[in-house]
Scaffold this motif. Structure first.
Motif, PDB file in Angstrom:
ATOM      1  N   ASP A 136       1.143  -1.634  -0.042  1.00  0.00           N
ATOM      2  CA  ASP A 136      -0.064  -0.103  -0.136  1.00  0.00           C
ATOM      3  C   ASP A 136       0.717   1.209   0.039  1.00  0.00           C
ATOM      4  OD1 ASP A 136      -1.526   1.775   1.188  1.00  0.00           O
ATOM      5  OD2 ASP A 136      -3.096   0.569   1.455  1.00  0.00           O
ATOM      6  N   MET A 137       0.691   1.967  -1.340  1.00  0.00           N
ATOM      7  CA  MET A 137       1.937   3.091  -0.903  1.00  0.00           C
ATOM      8  C   MET A 137       1.555   4.046  -0.122  1.00  0.00           C
ATOM      9  SD  MET A 137       4.158   1.600  -3.005  1.00  0.00           S
ATOM     10  CE  MET A 137       5.195   2.855  -3.381  1.00  0.00           C
ATOM     11  N   GLU A 138       0.192   4.550  -0.395  1.00  0.00           N
ATOM     12  CA  GLU A 138      -0.119   5.910   0.841  1.00  0.00           C
ATOM     13  C   GLU A 138       0.350   5.315   2.256  1.00  0.00           C
ATOM     14  OE1 GLU A 138      -4.155   7.806   2.305  1.00  0.00           O
ATOM     15  OE2 GLU A 138      -4.260   6.409   0.521  1.00  0.00           O
ATOM     16  N   LYS A 139       0.151   3.890   2.709  1.00  0.00           N
ATOM     17  CA  LYS A 139       0.901   3.395   3.831  1.00  0.00           C
ATOM     18  C   LYS A 139       2.220   4.269   4.058  1.00  0.00           C
ATOM     19  CE  LYS A 139      -2.824   0.721   5.196  1.00  0.00           C
ATOM     20  NZ  LYS A 139      -2.952  -1.177   5.927  1.00  0.00           N
ATOM     21  N   ILE A 140       2.876   3.378   2.994  1.00  0.00           N
ATOM     22  CA  ILE A 140       4.259   3.353   2.541  1.00  0.00           C
ATOM     23  C   ILE A 140       5.193   5.539   3.588  1.00  0.00           C
ATOM     24  CG2 ILE A 140       6.200   3.603   1.066  1.00  0.00           C
ATOM     25  CD1 ILE A 140       5.895   0.549   1.963  1.00  0.00           C
ATOM     26  N   GLY A 141       4.254   6.241   2.316  1.00  0.00           N
ATOM     27  CA  GLY A 141       4.374   7.267   2.220  1.00  0.00           C
ATOM     28  C   GLY A 141       4.125   7.653   3.730  1.00  0.00           C
ATOM     29  N   THR A 142       3.038   7.299   4.241  1.00  0.00           N
ATOM     30  CA  THR A 142       2.767   8.200   6.019  1.00  0.00           C
ATOM     31  C   THR A 142       3.619   6.970   6.676  1.00  0.00           C
ATOM     32  OG1 THR A 142       0.668   8.260   5.346  1.00  0.00           O
ATOM     33  CG2 THR A 142       1.616   7.683   8.013  1.00  0.00           C
ATOM     34  N   CYS A 143       4.751   5.966   6.183  1.00  0.00           N
ATOM     35  CA  CYS A 143       4.937   5.362   7.757  1.00  0.00           C
ATOM     36  C   CYS A 143       6.814   5.767   7.033  1.00  0.00           C
ATOM     37  CB  CYS A 143       5.340   3.944   7.070  1.00  0.00           C
ATOM     38  SG  CYS A 143       6.214   2.755   8.272  1.00  0.00           S
ATOM     39  N   VAL A 144       7.290   6.664   6.195  1.00  0.00           N
ATOM     40  CA  VAL A 144       8.918   6.369   5.663  1.00  0.00           C
ATOM     41  C   VAL A 144       8.954   7.903   6.591  1.00  0.00           C
ATOM     42  CG1 VAL A 144       9.303   5.192   4.696  1.00  0.00           C
ATOM     43  CG2 VAL A 144       8.259   7.562   2.887  1.00  0.00           C
ATOM     44  N   THR A 145       7.838   8.764   6.656  1.00  0.00           N
ATOM     45  CA  THR A 145       8.116  10.153   7.230  1.00  0.00           C
ATOM     46  C   THR A 145       7.826  10.073   8.746  1.00  0.00           C
ATOM     47  OG1 THR A 145       5.263  10.693   6.084  1.00  0.00           O
ATOM     48  CG2 THR A 145       7.556  11.116   4.742  1.00  0.00           C
TER      49      THR A 145
END
Length: 310
Positions: A165-174
């Motif tokens: 899930d790319m949206e979750k990836i974006g939230t997670c890595v930041t």
């Protein structure tokens, strides 16, 4: 007034007295040296036991929790020897199945510019139960992404390939909590005097470097299994190919930029989503319950340098 009697010593008595003190002093020195050596030995034993007493990290662990062989690997995704160590661990796991467990712990070194960023993406993949798949891609493609001017595009492509899930990836890595989890792993290694990668603990034994893990580590596992009546015939794991020369990125949006671009994640793998703390090596807030000491990202406490071992 009372007379103070003076004791006269002959030359021979003085010599004997000096010799006695020299001998006594020598004994004290020997005892102190022995004490220090025993202390260091016990410290090492205590550190090794500490690995076995720690809780398993469920999303970075595979194998039988009650296996007679427990392998804990402190590793850095940009370290070439760690790629070899990963292959060694995989060969052991493939051979022994339920007789072994393998656990990965982050130990990004200061010398590797993208190790923290790689660890952040791997940790976020772990949140989606894809740690080992992402781990394998990072090491399989290490020779390529580690030479890029900025490998964020590659990290995002790996996530897309695994259908994360790319949206979750974006939230997670930041999210700074992601960095805190990586820092927690690193601090646990520092408490065990880890300074090089990979450092591998097999039950109560420490092995440093992919080559030592492959040779001595497998030998130790075979000896331990033999005690339980299991005869394991192991083979050597080949070294990975040498790193390829630096390549110009095929993605024109990435090129060789090395500064952060805090843009929200989209389906485009060119977007850089990594926190500035990772890229610029700023202070990371320590996780609750750990000593609060200012560390640069990838910097080992109490040391000026840490190394990767062959």
């Amino acid at each position: 007034m009372a007379k103070i009697s003076r004791v006269q010593f002959s030359g021979g008595e003085i010599v004997r007295t000096v010799k006695r003190y020299i001998i006594t002093g020598g004994i004290i020195v020997v005892v102190l040296i022995a004490f220090v050596m025993v202390g260091k030995y016990m410290q090492g034993r205590k550190a090794a036991r500490g690995v076995q007493e720690t809780e398993l990290t469920k999303n970075k662990f595979k194998g039988n929790e009650k296996a007679p062989i427990r392998i804990v690997i402190y590793s850095d995704f940009q370290c070439p020897s760690c790629a070899h160590g990963s292959a060694v661990a995989e060969s052991i796991f493939a051979d022994l199945k339920n007789k072994v467990s393998v656990e990965y712990r982050y130990f990004p070194l200061q010398m590797h510019k993208w190790a923290w960023e790689a660890a952040a993406f791997a940790e976020c993949a772990a949140d989606q139960d894809k740690f080992w798949e992402y781990h394998d891609l990072l090491f399989k493609k290490q020779a390529e992404w580690s030479k890029e001017g900025r490998p964020t595009a590659s990290f995002l492509e790996f996530a897309m390939a695994l259908k994360l899930d790319m949206e979750k990836i974006g939230t997670c890595v930041t999210d700074e909590k992601t960095l805190q989890r990586i820092q927690k792993d690193k601090e646990s290694g520092e408490q065990l005097q880890v300074s090089s990668t990979p450092t591998v603990f097999i039950n109560d034994k420490r092995f440093v470097g992919g080559k030592q893990f492959d040779a001595d580590g497998k030998k130790y596992i075979a000896e331990e299994l033999k005690k339980t009546g299991i005869d394991w015939k192991y083979t050597s794991t080949p070294l990975p190919p040498s790193p390829i020369p630096a390549q110009i990125s095929s993605n024109p949006k990435v090129g060789h930029e090395s500064h952060p671009h805090p843009v929200p994640v989209t389906a485009q793998p060119a977007v850089n989503t990594v926190p500035a703390a990772v890229v610029e090596k700023k202070e990371v807030t320590h996780s609750p319950g750990t000593p609060r000491k200012t560390l640069g990202a990838g910097e080992t406490a109490g040391q000026t340098t840490a190394t990767s071992k062959a």
